[in-house]
Design an enzyme around this catalytic site. Structure first.
Site, mmCIF file in Angstrom:
data_model
loop_
_atom_site.group_PDB
_atom_site.id
_atom_site.type_symbol
_atom_site.label_atom_id
_atom_site.label_comp_id
_atom_site.label_asym_id
_atom_site.label_seq_id
_atom_site.Cartn_x
_atom_site.Cartn_y
_atom_site.Cartn_z
ATOM 1 N N ARG A 180 3.381 18.860 1.371
ATOM 2 C CA ARG A 180 3.742 20.222 0.707
ATOM 3 C C ARG A 180 2.710 20.392 -0.240
ATOM 4 O O ARG A 180 3.102 21.011 -1.407
ATOM 5 C CB ARG A 180 5.219 19.788 0.062
ATOM 6 N N THR A 234 -6.958 6.485 10.293
ATOM 7 C CA THR A 234 -6.851 5.492 9.135
ATOM 8 C C THR A 234 -8.134 4.573 9.458
ATOM 9 O O THR A 234 -9.009 5.095 10.036
ATOM 10 C CB THR A 234 -5.525 4.566 9.686
ATOM 11 N N THR A 235 -8.290 3.584 8.519
ATOM 12 C CA THR A 235 -9.380 2.873 8.570
ATOM 13 C C THR A 235 -9.684 2.227 9.828
ATOM 14 O O THR A 235 -8.789 1.176 9.977
ATOM 15 C CB THR A 235 -9.299 2.128 7.053
ATOM 16 N N HIS A 292 -3.803 -4.250 7.779
ATOM 17 C CA HIS A 292 -3.947 -3.162 8.664
ATOM 18 C C HIS A 292 -2.729 -3.254 9.798
ATOM 19 O O HIS A 292 -3.133 -4.325 10.493
ATOM 20 C CB HIS A 292 -5.296 -2.924 9.165
ATOM 21 N N GLY A 293 -2.020 -2.469 9.889
ATOM 22 C CA GLY A 293 -0.949 -2.347 10.967
ATOM 23 C C GLY A 293 0.053 -3.608 10.935
ATOM 24 O O GLY A 293 0.913 -3.598 12.197
ATOM 25 N N GLU A 347 -11.184 -9.108 3.347
ATOM 26 C CA GLU A 347 -9.761 -9.104 3.876
ATOM 27 C C GLU A 347 -10.062 -8.832 5.377
ATOM 28 O O GLU A 347 -10.922 -7.762 5.724
ATOM 29 C CB GLU A 347 -9.274 -7.654 3.369
ATOM 30 N N ASP A 350 -0.011 4.486 -0.084
ATOM 31 C CA ASP A 350 -0.775 5.626 0.329
ATOM 32 C C ASP A 350 0.014 6.495 0.967
ATOM 33 O O ASP A 350 0.075 7.924 0.968
ATOM 34 C CB ASP A 350 -1.952 5.387 1.301
ATOM 35 N N GLY A 405 1.184 -1.371 4.555
ATOM 36 C CA GLY A 405 1.680 0.177 3.985
ATOM 37 C C GLY A 405 2.295 0.705 4.743
ATOM 38 O O GLY A 405 3.495 1.137 4.477
ATOM 39 N N HIS A 406 1.696 1.196 6.053
ATOM 40 C CA HIS A 406 2.542 2.122 6.902
ATOM 41 C C HIS A 406 3.878 1.600 7.409
ATOM 42 O O HIS A 406 4.959 2.426 7.295
ATOM 43 C CB HIS A 406 1.440 2.443 8.078
ATOM 44 N N ARG A 431 -6.565 12.818 0.974
ATOM 45 C CA ARG A 431 -5.482 13.335 1.906
ATOM 46 C C ARG A 431 -4.238 12.952 1.503
ATOM 47 O O ARG A 431 -3.283 13.346 1.927
ATOM 48 C CB ARG A 431 -5.764 12.797 3.466
ATOM 49 N N HIS A 432 -4.220 11.535 0.746
ATOM 50 C CA HIS A 432 -2.808 11.028 0.168
ATOM 51 C C HIS A 432 -3.133 10.912 -1.186
ATOM 52 O O HIS A 432 -2.564 11.415 -2.237
ATOM 53 C CB HIS A 432 -2.548 10.065 0.933
ATOM 54 N N ASN A 434 0.788 -1.294 0.085
ATOM 55 C CA ASN A 434 0.068 0.005 -0.051
ATOM 56 C C ASN A 434 0.800 1.164 0.031
ATOM 57 O O ASN A 434 1.795 1.482 0.795
ATOM 58 C CB ASN A 434 -0.707 -0.116 1.097
ATOM 59 N N GLU A 437 -8.553 0.385 -2.920
ATOM 60 C CA GLU A 437 -9.499 0.610 -1.494
ATOM 61 C C GLU A 437 -10.416 1.569 -1.942
ATOM 62 O O GLU A 437 -9.932 2.721 -2.048
ATOM 63 C CB GLU A 437 -8.555 0.713 -0.488
ATOM 64 N N ARG A 486 -9.287 8.284 -0.957
ATOM 65 C CA ARG A 486 -10.342 8.646 0.011
ATOM 66 C C ARG A 486 -10.993 9.764 -0.416
ATOM 67 O O ARG A 486 -10.569 10.647 -1.323
ATOM 68 C CB ARG A 486 -9.557 9.088 1.383
#
Ligand code: PXP
Length: 243
Positions: free
Chosen positions: A21, A105-106, A195-196, A156, A12, A217-218, A54-55, A10, A75, A50
Site C-alpha cells: 500500500r 528473491t535472491t 533461503h527457503g 551463508e 523483509d 523469513g518467508h 521493494r520492501h 528476516n 543483507e 534492496r
C-alpha cells in the site's frame, strides 16, 4: 549436548505487506514484528535493503540500527552506496548478496571468486568499523575458498535450490552442502545457512555439520498469517458488532 543454532529472523516480508500500500499504513510495523520475533526467541534480525526498495526502506534500517534489541544482520549488494550506509549505521553483521532487479528473491549465491578484487576492499572497510561479514554463496568449494581468502567471518550457504529439489538431486545438493561446510569450518569460517527454509527443512538442516546460524523469513511470515488470521477476523467481527 546438541550444538546451538542461532536463529536470525528476516522481516523483509513484513515490510513487503506494508509497501503493497505504498507504505501509507501504520501496519504492519516492522519494529513491532521485530520485538515479537525477539520475544519468540529470535537471536538476530535480518533485513535486506534492496536497491529497488521493494520492501525494507532506509528508514527501517535507521530505526533498527537504534532500536533492534538483538544483533542486526544487513543483507546488501556489494556496492559503494551500500558500504557507505553499512559504515554509517553499523549493523553487527553484513551479509553480502548478489542482487538482480528482476528477480523474485535472491536467486543464486554471490560469485566471490569473480568479484574478489572489487569486494575485498569493501569487506575490509566494513570490518574496520567492527562489522562482521558473511558471504551468501552457493555451497561450492571454490566459493568457500574465495570467501576465506577475502577475509570473511562467515559463509551463508544458499539453501534455496536444495529445498526445491527432490530425490537423488536433493541428496547430491545435500552432499555439496556437507562438503562445503567441512571446508568452511576447516578454514575458520562460521557456517550459516538460509533461503527457503520451512519447518520441514529446518529440521533437516540441523544435521549440517558445524551449522551455527540460519536466517529464515518467508516461511515465518506465512506461518504467522496461517496462525493469526482466524483471531484477526474474530476481532474484526467483534468490532463490527460494536462489542
Ligand atoms: N538469507 C539470505 C542471504 C537471503 O537473501 C534471504 C532472503 O532474503 C534469506 C536468508 C531468507 O530467505 P527466506 O525468506 O526464503 O526464508
Amino acid at each position: 549436548m546438541k550444538n546451538h543454532i542461532r536463529l536470525g529472523v528476516n522481516v523483509d516480508h513484513v515490510a513487503t505487506l506494508r509497501q503493497v500500500r505504498g507504505g501509507t499504513t501504520p501496519y504492519p510495523s516492522v519494529l513491532d514484528m521485530v520485538r515479537k520475533s525477539v520475544k519468540g526467541g529470535a537471536e538476530q534480525i535480518t533485513i535486506h535493503l534492496r536497491e529497488d526498495r521493494r520492501h525494507i526502506q532506509l528508514h527501517d534500517l535507521v530505526l533498527l540500527s537504534k532500536k533492534c534489541p538483538v544483533d542486526l544482520n544487513l543483507e546488501m549488494a556489494a556496492t559503494d552506496d551500500m558500504v557507505r550506509l553499512a559504515r554509517k549505521y553499523k549493523p553487527e553483521w553484513v551479509c553480502l548478496v548478489p542482487e538482480k532487479r528482476a528477480e523474485l528473491t535472491t536467486e543464486g549465491g554471490l560469485n566471490v571468486a569473480k568479484g574478489f578484487r572489487k569486494m575485498k576492499p569493501m569487506v575490509e572497510k566494513m570490518q574496520m568499523r567492527g562489522i562482521e561479514i558473511s558471504m551468501f554463496i552457493e555451497p561450492s568449494l571454490e566459493q568457500v575458498e574465495a570467501s576465506y581468502k577475502i577475509g570473511a567471518d562467515a559463509v551463508e550457504f544458499h539453501t534455496g535450490h536444495w529445498v526445491l529439489l527432490k530425490g537423488a538431486k536433493k541428496e547430491k545438493e545435500w552432499q555439496r552442502l556437507v562438503n562445503a561446510a567441512h571446508l568452511a569450518h576447516a578454514s575458520g569460517l562460521r557456517v550459516h545457512a538460509g533461503h527457503g527454509l520451512d519447518y520441514h527443512h529446518a529440521k533437516l538442516i540441523r544435521k549440517l555439520p558445524y551449522l551455527q546460524e540460519v536466517n529464515i523469513g518467508h516461511s515465518l511470515v506465512c506461518y504467522a498469517l496461517e496462525d493469526g488470521l482466524e483471531a484477526s477476523v474474530r476481532k474484526m467481527k467483534k468490532v463490527l458488532k460494536g462489542s
